[in-house]
Scaffold this active site. Sequence first.
Site, PDB file in Angstrom:
ATOM      1  N   ARG A  19       0.831  -1.209   0.000  1.00 47.07           N
ATOM      2  CA  ARG A  19       0.000   0.000   0.000  1.00 47.07           C
ATOM      3  C   ARG A  19       0.862   1.255   0.000  1.00 47.07           C
ATOM      4  O   ARG A  19       1.044   1.910  -1.024  1.00 47.07           O
ATOM      5  CB  ARG A  19      -0.939  -0.036   1.220  1.00 47.07           C
ATOM      6  CG  ARG A  19      -2.120   0.955   1.142  1.00 47.07           C
ATOM      7  CD  ARG A  19      -1.789   2.380   1.522  1.00 47.07           C
ATOM      8  NE  ARG A  19      -1.259   2.524   2.871  1.00 47.07           N
ATOM      9  CZ  ARG A  19      -0.777   3.660   3.332  1.00 47.07           C
ATOM     10  NH1 ARG A  19      -0.728   4.750   2.579  1.00 47.07           N
ATOM     11  NH2 ARG A  19      -0.292   3.725   4.570  1.00 47.07           N
ATOM     12  N   ASP A  20       1.469   1.569   1.113  1.00 46.64           N
ATOM     13  CA  ASP A  20       2.270   2.791   1.224  1.00 46.64           C
ATOM     14  C   ASP A  20       3.492   2.726   0.316  1.00 46.64           C
ATOM     15  O   ASP A  20       3.954   3.735  -0.203  1.00 46.64           O
ATOM     16  CB  ASP A  20       2.706   2.979   2.678  1.00 46.64           C
ATOM     17  CG  ASP A  20       3.194   4.381   2.973  1.00 46.64           C
ATOM     18  OD1 ASP A  20       3.142   5.223   2.066  1.00 46.64           O
ATOM     19  OD2 ASP A  20       3.625   4.631   4.103  1.00 46.64           O
ATOM     20  N   HIS A 211       5.010   4.257  12.854  1.00 49.29           N
ATOM     21  CA  HIS A 211       5.219   4.152  11.407  1.00 49.29           C
ATOM     22  C   HIS A 211       6.194   5.263  11.004  1.00 49.29           C
ATOM     23  O   HIS A 211       5.805   6.423  10.896  1.00 49.29           O
ATOM     24  CB  HIS A 211       3.873   4.315  10.687  1.00 49.29           C
ATOM     25  CG  HIS A 211       3.941   4.310   9.197  1.00 49.29           C
ATOM     26  ND1 HIS A 211       3.113   3.539   8.421  1.00 49.29           N
ATOM     27  CD2 HIS A 211       4.732   4.970   8.318  1.00 49.29           C
ATOM     28  CE1 HIS A 211       3.379   3.741   7.144  1.00 49.29           C
ATOM     29  NE2 HIS A 211       4.361   4.611   7.060  1.00 49.29           N
ATOM     30  N   HIS A 213       9.260   7.007   8.545  1.00 54.29           N
ATOM     31  CA  HIS A 213       9.924   7.136   7.254  1.00 54.29           C
ATOM     32  C   HIS A 213      11.396   7.461   7.514  1.00 54.29           C
ATOM     33  O   HIS A 213      11.745   8.006   8.560  1.00 54.29           O
ATOM     34  CB  HIS A 213       9.276   8.230   6.414  1.00 54.29           C
ATOM     35  CG  HIS A 213       7.953   7.828   5.837  1.00 54.29           C
ATOM     36  ND1 HIS A 213       7.613   8.047   4.528  1.00 54.29           N
ATOM     37  CD2 HIS A 213       6.877   7.204   6.388  1.00 54.29           C
ATOM     38  CE1 HIS A 213       6.400   7.586   4.291  1.00 54.29           C
ATOM     39  NE2 HIS A 213       5.931   7.072   5.417  1.00 54.29           N
ATOM     40  N   CYS A 244       4.466   9.556   0.680  1.00 58.68           N
ATOM     41  CA  CYS A 244       3.116  10.100   0.496  1.00 58.68           C
ATOM     42  C   CYS A 244       3.049  10.929  -0.786  1.00 58.68           C
ATOM     43  O   CYS A 244       3.853  11.849  -0.966  1.00 58.68           O
ATOM     44  CB  CYS A 244       2.742  10.971   1.699  1.00 58.68           C
ATOM     45  SG  CYS A 244       1.131  11.757   1.539  1.00 58.68           S
ATOM     46  N   ASN A 253       9.618   4.595   3.403  1.00 58.81           N
ATOM     47  CA  ASN A 253       9.460   4.091   4.759  1.00 58.81           C
ATOM     48  C   ASN A 253      10.749   3.414   5.218  1.00 58.81           C
ATOM     49  O   ASN A 253      11.626   3.090   4.410  1.00 58.81           O
ATOM     50  CB  ASN A 253       8.348   3.038   4.786  1.00 58.81           C
ATOM     51  CG  ASN A 253       7.009   3.573   4.370  1.00 58.81           C
ATOM     52  OD1 ASN A 253       6.261   4.093   5.183  1.00 58.81           O
ATOM     53  ND2 ASN A 253       6.678   3.439   3.098  1.00 58.81           N
TER      54      ASN A 253
END
Length: 316
Positions: A19-20, A211, A213, A244, A253
Amino acid sequence: MTALASSPQPIHITEVGLRDGLQNEPVVLTTEQKLSLARALVDAGVREFEVTSFVSPRAVPALADAAELVSALREIPDLHLSALVPNVRGAERALEAGVDSVVLFVSASESHNTKNVNRRVAESLDAFTQVARLLEGSGVALRGAIATAFGCPFEGNVPVTAVETIARRFANLGATHLSLGDTTGMATPPLVTERVARLREVVPGLPLTLHFHNTRGIGLANVMQGLSLGVDRYESSIGGLGGCPFAPGASGNIASEDLAYLLLEMGFDTGLDLDGLIGAARLARDLMGRPLPAQVSKAGPRLALNACDAVPTAQG
């Protein structure tokens, strides 16, 4: 740190690469390519995935196959599949697809939330009430995620009170977990300490997930700080993929294999196979057609040895 590091305490890692990791990539993978990467991760021991986001395909074309991907992954036993949803329509699609949990996300800063979902923070939070009602009795869990929890690329520092307010709303909605997102790598160890400590006071029954980065190179330093505080849940992306699409400079990430290596060397139990993760990261690299920012998948484990004749001998 010594007492914690010597503990066999399990650490839970959610893989967000599908996803990310993929949402902001110029290369759009097919569903079958995503499945090949997911299978490699499963073979490496990954059991929890934030697998996709049920957002408008126009906004994030890379995730247009959300329903198909969830449906295909449901055939693999013993996986927990979560998906981000921005509103009640996204939640309806996620339920139809068969997810285990829905992740509601909102930014702690007004400007980023407007860029990300074209809503004010209050509007997003109000809409979450409908989603919570939809989930009642469904067996699907509700998880909360706060983006820009450590800083905003448009506004700078984000007050901890803004994060507190959102955390309380998620707790009142019945969220089972709360993730603090470091959307553009603005977290620092002191900020991690401040936010974790404050939220444990405000929402003591809500487990926290971190979470990070690695935008400014201290993603794993922030993990170390989280570990020292007893946080046992983290999100990471294979190969360090991600960023993002609605935040300037939001590079990848922290990498799943780098995180797993750190935890392995510290004596923590992750249930993950490092060699398998390295293989999955190399597959991700090949699928994207470019080098990825992770380190361990390039260098190998600490005790990966080389033949002496692989390098020249100094002369003179």
